[in-house]
Design an enzyme around this catalytic site. Sequence first.
Site, PDB file in Angstrom:
ATOM      1  N   LYS A  18       0.837  -1.217   0.000  1.00 22.82           N
ATOM      2  CA  LYS A  18       0.000   0.000   0.000  1.00 22.82           C
ATOM      3  C   LYS A  18       0.866   1.260   0.000  1.00 22.82           C
ATOM      4  CE  LYS A  18      -2.222  -0.982   3.857  1.00 22.82           C
ATOM      5  NZ  LYS A  18      -1.609  -2.275   4.205  1.00 22.82           N
ATOM      6  N   ARG A  92      -9.835   1.189   8.629  1.00 23.87           N
ATOM      7  CA  ARG A  92      -9.488  -0.175   9.014  1.00 23.87           C
ATOM      8  C   ARG A  92     -10.589  -0.840   9.825  1.00 23.87           C
ATOM      9  NH1 ARG A  92      -3.442   0.675   8.833  1.00 23.87           N
ATOM     10  NH2 ARG A  92      -2.416  -1.185   9.539  1.00 23.87           N
ATOM     11  N   ARG A 130      11.789  -5.796   5.628  1.00 21.24           N
ATOM     12  CA  ARG A 130      11.499  -4.425   5.201  1.00 21.24           C
ATOM     13  C   ARG A 130      12.407  -3.399   5.868  1.00 21.24           C
ATOM     14  NH1 ARG A 130       5.390  -2.276   5.102  1.00 21.24           N
ATOM     15  NH2 ARG A 130       5.441  -2.512   7.355  1.00 21.24           N
ATOM     16  N   ARG A 163      11.014  -1.181  11.147  1.00 20.04           N
ATOM     17  CA  ARG A 163       9.919  -0.862  12.063  1.00 20.04           C
ATOM     18  C   ARG A 163       9.873  -1.842  13.226  1.00 20.04           C
ATOM     19  NH1 ARG A 163       4.573   0.175   8.543  1.00 20.04           N
ATOM     20  NH2 ARG A 163       3.723  -0.910  10.355  1.00 20.04           N
ATOM     21  N   ARG A 174      -0.958  -8.402  13.493  1.00 16.18           N
ATOM     22  CA  ARG A 174      -1.413  -7.400  12.524  1.00 16.18           C
ATOM     23  C   ARG A 174      -2.239  -8.062  11.426  1.00 16.18           C
ATOM     24  NH1 ARG A 174       4.139  -5.092  10.981  1.00 16.18           N
ATOM     25  NH2 ARG A 174       2.999  -3.832   9.471  1.00 16.18           N
TER      26      ARG A 174
HETATM   27  P1  AMP Z   1       0.641   0.620   9.225  1.00 12.21           P
HETATM   28  O1  AMP Z   1       1.836   1.514   9.059  1.00 12.21           O
HETATM   29  O2  AMP Z   1      -0.501   1.022   8.344  1.00 12.21           O
HETATM   30  O3  AMP Z   1       0.993  -0.829   9.107  1.00 12.21           O
HETATM   31  O4  AMP Z   1       0.115   0.852  10.718  1.00 12.21           O
HETATM   32  C1  AMP Z   1       0.933   0.529  11.830  1.00 12.21           C
HETATM   33  C2  AMP Z   1       0.111   0.459  13.101  1.00 12.21           C
HETATM   34  O5  AMP Z   1      -0.490   1.732  13.367  1.00 12.21           O
HETATM   35  C3  AMP Z   1      -1.045  -0.512  13.071  1.00 12.21           C
HETATM   36  O6  AMP Z   1      -0.649  -1.835  13.384  1.00 12.21           O
HETATM   37  C4  AMP Z   1      -1.965   0.084  14.142  1.00 12.21           C
HETATM   38  O7  AMP Z   1      -1.502  -0.183  15.441  1.00 12.21           O
HETATM   39  C5  AMP Z   1      -1.800   1.573  13.886  1.00 12.21           C
HETATM   40  N1  AMP Z   1      -2.742   2.057  12.867  1.00 12.21           N
HETATM   41  C6  AMP Z   1      -2.442   2.583  11.644  1.00 12.21           C
HETATM   42  N2  AMP Z   1      -3.554   2.940  10.985  1.00 12.21           N
HETATM   43  C7  AMP Z   1      -4.602   2.632  11.804  1.00 12.21           C
HETATM   44  C8  AMP Z   1      -6.004   2.756  11.694  1.00 12.21           C
HETATM   45  N3  AMP Z   1      -6.591   3.258  10.579  1.00 12.21           N
HETATM   46  N4  AMP Z   1      -6.763   2.345  12.744  1.00 12.21           N
HETATM   47  C9  AMP Z   1      -6.212   1.844  13.866  1.00 12.21           C
HETATM   48  N5  AMP Z   1      -4.886   1.678  14.028  1.00 12.21           N
HETATM   49  C10 AMP Z   1      -4.079   2.082  13.015  1.00 12.21           C
END
Ligand code: AMP
Length: 219
Positions: A18, A92, A130, A163, A174
């Site tokens: 993404k 989400r 990553r 990360r 996740r």
């Molecule tokens: P990502 O970088 O999109 O993989 O997001 C990393 C982490 O941030 C996720 O595992 C959640 O803990 C939090 N997070 C990111 N976007 C959301 C969202 N839309 N709703 C809830 N938690 C989020």
Amino acid sequence: MQKPVGAIVLFGPPGAGKGTQARVVVQRFGIPQVSTGDMIRAQVKAGTAATAAAAIMQRGELVPDEWVNQLVEERLKQPDCRRGFVLDGYPRTARQAQALQGMLEGNGLPIRTFDIRIGHHELIPRLTGRQCCPRCGAIYNVHGNPPKRPNLCDRDQTPLETRADDREEVIRERLLAYERQTRPVIEFFRQQGQPVYELDGTLPASEISGQLCRILSAA
Ligand code: AMP
Ligand code: ZN
């Protein structure tokens, strides 16, 4: 004003690409990327997020809807979002999807929803390998797409970061959160009569972006 591009929503499990695809759309169409993950990480880094939120993120669970909805609502009001934006990692949950619909009501932007599909077994090596550039946001993978010089960004030579949540135990959490909370949201969009364009996440990133940009240009 130039023609609107739309509210682009990218679905897909963690590691589907993404962020990589959002960056291509930004370059090609000149609209901003709105990544809730990046926004939350920035707040955690700056110390402005609640410690509870940082802990939730470290466990691979979703942070509270109210907080994320508020972050997105504020961001979408900025003038650079007028022609559209790419949402990467939002919505989400069902409540986030409803909040987003409320935010989009009346602004006239068409919604373009994409689902980047890929099996979970392919995602673990992608995520554990990553590396991201903290300066320009470029994303590498030590196995599939390594930087030219180990651990340094090709563009700006900045040391790359891994990360904290790209560890196997957290990745499993996740993926579970994606299946339980996010995948049903795609159905919610379909039921609302929104077309959801499916993209094959196993293809090379350049092929996926070719398809994505063709769909956006034709729309
Ligand atoms: P990502 O970088 O999109 O993989 O997001 C990393 C982490 O941030 C996720 O595992 C959640 O803990 C939090 N997070 C990111 N976007 C959301 C969202 N839309 N709703 C809830 N938690 C989020
Ligand atoms: Zn860089």
